[in-house]
Design an enzyme around this catalytic site. Structure first.
Site, PDB file in Angstrom:
ATOM      1  N   CYS A  27      18.349  37.287  22.320  1.00 43.80           N
ATOM      2  CA  CYS A  27      18.015  38.423  21.138  1.00 43.80           C
ATOM      3  C   CYS A  27      18.904  37.571  19.421  1.00 43.80           C
ATOM      4  O   CYS A  27      18.674  36.663  20.378  1.00 43.80           O
ATOM      5  CB  CYS A  27      18.927  39.574  21.373  1.00 43.80           C
ATOM      6  SG  CYS A  27      18.346  40.262  23.720  1.00 43.80           S
ATOM      7  N   ARG A  63      12.878  35.786  17.929  1.00 44.00           N
ATOM      8  CA  ARG A  63      14.471  36.046  18.848  1.00 44.00           C
ATOM      9  C   ARG A  63      13.110  36.327  20.058  1.00 44.00           C
ATOM     10  O   ARG A  63      14.586  36.539  21.057  1.00 44.00           O
ATOM     11  CB  ARG A  63      15.523  35.507  18.398  1.00 44.00           C
ATOM     12  CG  ARG A  63      15.898  34.239  17.654  1.00 44.00           C
ATOM     13  CD  ARG A  63      17.277  34.694  16.975  1.00 44.00           C
ATOM     14  NE  ARG A  63      18.593  34.221  18.074  1.00 44.00           N
ATOM     15  CZ  ARG A  63      18.970  33.686  17.697  1.00 44.00           C
ATOM     16  NH1 ARG A  63      18.232  32.402  17.192  1.00 44.00           N
ATOM     17  NH2 ARG A  63      19.476  33.035  19.176  1.00 44.00           N
ATOM     18  N   TRP A  70      15.229  40.740  22.967  1.00 47.08           N
ATOM     19  CA  TRP A  70      14.826  40.066  24.651  1.00 47.08           C
ATOM     20  C   TRP A  70      14.762  40.652  25.453  1.00 47.08           C
ATOM     21  O   TRP A  70      15.982  39.804  26.241  1.00 47.08           O
ATOM     22  CB  TRP A  70      14.621  39.089  24.074  1.00 47.08           C
ATOM     23  CG  TRP A  70      13.657  38.395  25.049  1.00 47.08           C
ATOM     24  CD1 TRP A  70      11.724  38.314  25.317  1.00 47.08           C
ATOM     25  CD2 TRP A  70      13.682  37.231  25.814  1.00 47.08           C
ATOM     26  NE1 TRP A  70      11.450  37.628  26.296  1.00 47.08           N
ATOM     27  CE2 TRP A  70      12.753  36.768  26.387  1.00 47.08           C
ATOM     28  CE3 TRP A  70      14.415  36.827  26.936  1.00 47.08           C
ATOM     29  CZ2 TRP A  70      11.772  35.865  27.989  1.00 47.08           C
ATOM     30  CZ3 TRP A  70      14.815  36.023  28.155  1.00 47.08           C
ATOM     31  CH2 TRP A  70      13.271  35.601  28.315  1.00 47.08           C
ATOM     32  N   ASN A 110      24.229  39.470  23.073  1.00 48.78           N
ATOM     33  CA  ASN A 110      22.884  38.451  22.627  1.00 48.78           C
ATOM     34  C   ASN A 110      23.422  37.715  23.916  1.00 48.78           C
ATOM     35  O   ASN A 110      24.430  36.444  23.696  1.00 48.78           O
ATOM     36  CB  ASN A 110      22.878  37.329  21.654  1.00 48.78           C
ATOM     37  CG  ASN A 110      21.618  36.615  22.137  1.00 48.78           C
ATOM     38  OD1 ASN A 110      20.970  36.264  22.876  1.00 48.78           O
ATOM     39  ND2 ASN A 110      21.837  35.283  21.669  1.00 48.78           N
ATOM     40  N   GLY A 111      23.106  37.822  25.199  1.00 50.19           N
ATOM     41  CA  GLY A 111      23.322  37.190  26.374  1.00 50.19           C
ATOM     42  C   GLY A 111      23.975  37.453  27.402  1.00 50.19           C
ATOM     43  O   GLY A 111      22.680  39.191  28.152  1.00 50.19           O
ATOM     44  N   GLU A 171       0.565  20.177  27.030  1.00 48.02           N
ATOM     45  CA  GLU A 171       0.693  20.824  25.764  1.00 48.02           C
ATOM     46  C   GLU A 171       0.005  21.370  25.159  1.00 48.02           C
ATOM     47  O   GLU A 171      -0.254  23.272  24.816  1.00 48.02           O
ATOM     48  CB  GLU A 171       1.130  19.849  24.333  1.00 48.02           C
ATOM     49  CG  GLU A 171       1.396  20.438  23.154  1.00 48.02           C
ATOM     50  CD  GLU A 171       2.985  21.409  23.590  1.00 48.02           C
ATOM     51  OE1 GLU A 171       3.219  22.173  22.342  1.00 48.02           O
ATOM     52  OE2 GLU A 171       3.248  21.690  24.280  1.00 48.02           O
ATOM     53  N   LYS A 182      -0.370  25.603  24.730  1.00 46.29           N
ATOM     54  CA  LYS A 182      -0.124  27.027  23.476  1.00 46.29           C
ATOM     55  C   LYS A 182      -1.565  27.582  23.716  1.00 46.29           C
ATOM     56  O   LYS A 182      -1.232  28.836  23.208  1.00 46.29           O
ATOM     57  CB  LYS A 182      -0.897  25.878  22.150  1.00 46.29           C
ATOM     58  CG  LYS A 182       0.092  24.497  22.036  1.00 46.29           C
ATOM     59  CD  LYS A 182       0.727  25.482  20.609  1.00 46.29           C
ATOM     60  CE  LYS A 182       2.342  25.733  20.922  1.00 46.29           C
ATOM     61  NZ  LYS A 182       3.120  25.153  22.520  1.00 46.29           N
ATOM     62  N   GLU A 199       0.289  30.472  25.806  1.00 49.99           N
ATOM     63  CA  GLU A 199       1.192  30.975  25.377  1.00 49.99           C
ATOM     64  C   GLU A 199       1.000  32.049  24.308  1.00 49.99           C
ATOM     65  O   GLU A 199       1.676  33.841  23.913  1.00 49.99           O
ATOM     66  CB  GLU A 199       2.036  29.690  24.066  1.00 49.99           C
ATOM     67  CG  GLU A 199       3.255  29.134  25.256  1.00 49.99           C
ATOM     68  CD  GLU A 199       4.143  28.492  24.066  1.00 49.99           C
ATOM     69  OE1 GLU A 199       4.486  28.548  24.036  1.00 49.99           O
ATOM     70  OE2 GLU A 199       3.160  27.362  23.597  1.00 49.99           O
ATOM     71  N   HIS A 208      -9.824  14.988  42.865  1.00 53.43           N
ATOM     72  CA  HIS A 208      -8.989  15.553  43.861  1.00 53.43           C
ATOM     73  C   HIS A 208      -8.864  16.959  44.104  1.00 53.43           C
ATOM     74  O   HIS A 208      -7.845  17.112  44.741  1.00 53.43           O
ATOM     75  CB  HIS A 208      -7.967  14.454  43.713  1.00 53.43           C
ATOM     76  CG  HIS A 208      -7.801  12.913  43.930  1.00 53.43           C
ATOM     77  ND1 HIS A 208      -8.286  12.261  44.644  1.00 53.43           N
ATOM     78  CD2 HIS A 208      -7.523  12.219  42.425  1.00 53.43           C
ATOM     79  CE1 HIS A 208      -8.882  11.364  43.714  1.00 53.43           C
ATOM     80  NE2 HIS A 208      -8.208  11.042  42.888  1.00 53.43           N
ATOM     81  N   LYS A 229      11.542  32.843  21.260  1.00 57.65           N
ATOM     82  CA  LYS A 229      11.841  31.370  20.730  1.00 57.65           C
ATOM     83  C   LYS A 229      12.192  30.391  21.007  1.00 57.65           C
ATOM     84  O   LYS A 229      12.130  29.201  21.474  1.00 57.65           O
ATOM     85  CB  LYS A 229      12.060  31.335  19.303  1.00 57.65           C
ATOM     86  CG  LYS A 229      11.992  29.877  18.437  1.00 57.65           C
ATOM     87  CD  LYS A 229      10.121  30.124  18.696  1.00 57.65           C
ATOM     88  CE  LYS A 229      10.081  28.548  17.709  1.00 57.65           C
ATOM     89  NZ  LYS A 229       8.956  27.661  17.803  1.00 57.65           N
TER      90      LYS A 229
END
Ligand code: BG6
Length: 608
Positions: free
Chosen positions: A2, A27, A74, A100-101, A481, A485, A488, A504, A603
């Site tokens: 957060c 965040r 969040w 935040n936590g 990566e 992307k 996400e 395979h 983030k």
């Protein structure tokens, strides 16, 4: 994770809090709220939703006052609802706080407080803190906060206000980032500097256990033994403009577009031509230290883990040191084999990702020296390592990491060159790499100019339900990566695979519906990748090839080909990653997705 913000001063606090929350939304952005102290009153306004919804509520029910706190969430505990949004209050509504936590023993505390008659109105872990402070002994808010936290197990970045102690914000840090902003006659609390950069560039980073008291006439910091502390006042190196959109449609496109400058920033003042090496003073690694390294372990999460995978190829190629790469979240629970002379490299854009921080602490306990590759100056990781390399990529606001990834790859090249030269890498090799690196910003600019062509190709992904990304050698990490992307920001399922692994198993997925993105730059495994391309094409797969300029024959069978400038194989991942960022970006935009704030993500995740 957060974002928290707080203010004490002559301005109208809601104005400052809302500006800060706008900057902190990356965040966490599922709910938002403020608490403002006015004349003998404490008002809370909060919603399950985002800034526009809060603004609408404040337009209906305005609040004013010189002191207040704010939060953007969040969710970790409790659904996304108006009541679960922060700030949370005690039974009388006279204490309000933002957090935040994670409070690990919240359930036990809640039961005890309920038995003591407290009424809980939310499902959050945080609410217990408000009721604990309500019960705690002490004449001042800071005393009550300190006493209340004696019982708490967990992580917190906390800001608290109370009606009966007006004009004061109390902030506490344990495990989650908290900094103070020092203005002239006004003081701020924030989770990161972007929230307050438009008001001040002078910041104080709190240490774990610190408790700060902000009032109109100044601020004080007490350590966990309640002893006054004089903490360093740092200057934020970039201005508010850097954290603003600057005319771009969103932060992700801004950050993608900045990469020619950001790769140059990583190298600025670090290319040491006389020594045919890289100058990395912050690394604190002597020649002796470099020579004694027997093994390197790289730790990271998400995109930073992918940078680590590229880093393994770079370091093993330029030094004779074996490298292993671990997901930080997995490493922290592995029985660490304390092999001597193991250097740990922790990669983190934010420097605040909890899994990476805990993995670093485990590595240190295992006797390993730890260096960090970090973008955020003053972040927790930068203060818990023996040395490191700052990326200088400027604030990265878009949740999906882009410019930090390419900056991490450049930093890993500089690191490998620095250590390699200490261990006998020939000066000729060093000089060649330095001159190739000097060409990189221009090559990145030319790669960015492929944007319009890539936007066309993205149409091919518009209706895709899934996609496969293929690469070999160092390009396998770039494929991972690229797939991340797309996942996400466009919510299209995607997987990255070593190209030769297709036969395979994953080849079974190929049909006319399946877009396959293949990384085929001209390198020593190019011809091997062509074989995989033929296998995919023979099953009707739709091929998007990322190749190298000047390959006169082109990529046979490719439906689309995007050619990046030619560069040595260790530098090419920087150039092949960028088209994959742009491809995912346009696919997401075409699908109407919010690229800066993709659903369910944040983030950097400061909770486990
Ligand atoms: C995720 C971000 O939360 O954390 C990713 O959405 C990022 O973009 C990952 O790669 C790791 O973050 P950091 O800051 O440790 O590099």
């Amino acid at each position: 994770m957060c974002g928290i913000v707080g203010y004490v001063g002559p301005r109208d606090a809601p104005q400052v809090l809302l500006a800060g929350l706008e900057r902190l939304e990356y965040r966490g952005y599922d709910s938002i709220g403020v608490a403002v102290q006015g004349e003998d009153r404490l008002d809370v306004r909060k919603v399950g939703g985002r800034l526009p919804q809060l603004n609408a509520l404040l337009a209906e029910q305005p609040v004013h006052g010189p002191c207040g706190i704010g939060h953007t969430r969040w969710a970790t505990h409790g659904e996304v609802t108006d009541s679960n949004a922060h700030p949370h209050v005690d039974c009388r509504g006279e204490i309000a706080l933002v957090h935040n936590g994670i409070i690990e023993n919240a359930d036990q505390l809640r039961v005890r407080l309920q038995e003591a008659g407290h009424r809980f109105v939310t499902e959050t872990d945080t609410e217990v803190l408000a009721h604990l402070i309500e019960d705690a002994p002490g004449d001042t808010l800071e005393e009550r906060v300190r006493n209340a936290l004696q019982e708490v197990v967990g992580t917190y970045g906390l800001a608290v206000v109370a009606k009966d102690d007006p004009g004061k914000v109390v902030a506490v840090r344990r495990g989650s980032p908290v900094l103070l902003g020092v203005g002239s006659g006004e003081y701020f609390v924030a989770s990161d500097p972007t929230a307050i950069a438009e008001y001040t560039r002078s910041v104080v980073y709190l240490n774990d256990g610190d408790l700060a008291i902000l009032e109109a006439d100044g601020y004080r910091v007490l350590d966990e033994s309640a002893l006054p502390q004089c903490r360093v006042v740092d200057e934020i190196v970039w201005d508010a403009e850097a954290a603003a959109l600057g005319g771009h449609p969103n932060f992700m496109w801004k950050e993608i577009s900045e990469q020619a400058e950001t790769v140059a920033n990583v190298m600025r003042g670090r290319l040491f031509h006389e020594g045919a090496t890289a100058r990395l003073n912050g690394l604190n690694l002597t020649k002796g230290d470099a020579e004694s390294i027997q093994r390197i372990r790289i730790l990271g999460c998400g995109t930073s883990w992918h940078a680590g995978l590229v880093g393994r190829h770079i370091i093993e190629e330029l030094t004779d040191i074996p490298v292993e790469v671990d997901y930080a979240s997995e490493f922290r629970y592995r029985p660490v084999t304390a092999t001597p002379n193991t250097l740990t490299i922790a990669i983190s854009q934010s420097g605040e990702t909890a899994d990476t921080l805990e993995a670093v602490r485990a590595a240190r306990e295992g006797g390993s020296r730890v260096v960090g590759l970090v973008n955020v100056v003053g972040s927790t990781l930068s203060r818990e390592t023996d040395g490191g390399i700052y990326l200088h990529a400027g604030p990265e606001i878009g949740v999906a990491s882009t410019k930090a990834f390419t900056a991490q790859l450049v930093a890993l090249l500089l690191f490998a060159l620095h250590v390699g030269r200490h261990r006998g890498l020939p000066a000729t090799t060093g000089r060649t790499l330095l001159s190739e690196l000097q060409r990189l910003p221009e090559q990145v600019a030319r790669t960015l100019a492929l944007g319009p062509q890539i936007e066309e190709v993205a149409l091919d992904l518009l209706d895709a339900r899934s996609a496969i990304y293929l690469g070999r050698g160092v390009q396998h990490a770039v494929a991972l990566e690229g797939a991340l992307k797309l996942k996400e920001i466009s919510y299209i399922h995607a997987e990255g695979y070593p190209a030769a692994e297709m036969k395979h198993g994953p080849l079974a997925l190929i049909d006319q519906e399946m877009p396959v993105v293949v990384l085929t730059p001209r390198d020593r495994v190019y011809h091997k990748v062509l074989a995989s391309i033929r296998e995919v094409k023979a099953r009707g797969g739709r091929l998007i090839a990322i190749s190298t300029e000047g390959m006169s024959e082109g990529i046979p069978l490719a439906d689309h080909e995007i050619a990046v400038p030619e560069a040595p194989s260790l530098i090419t991942p920087i150039l092949t990653a960028i088209p994959l960022q742009i491809l995912a970006y346009h696919a997401a935009i075409l699908r109407g997705c919010d690229v800066d704030r993709p659903r369910h993500l944040a983030k950097s995740v400061t909770v486990e």
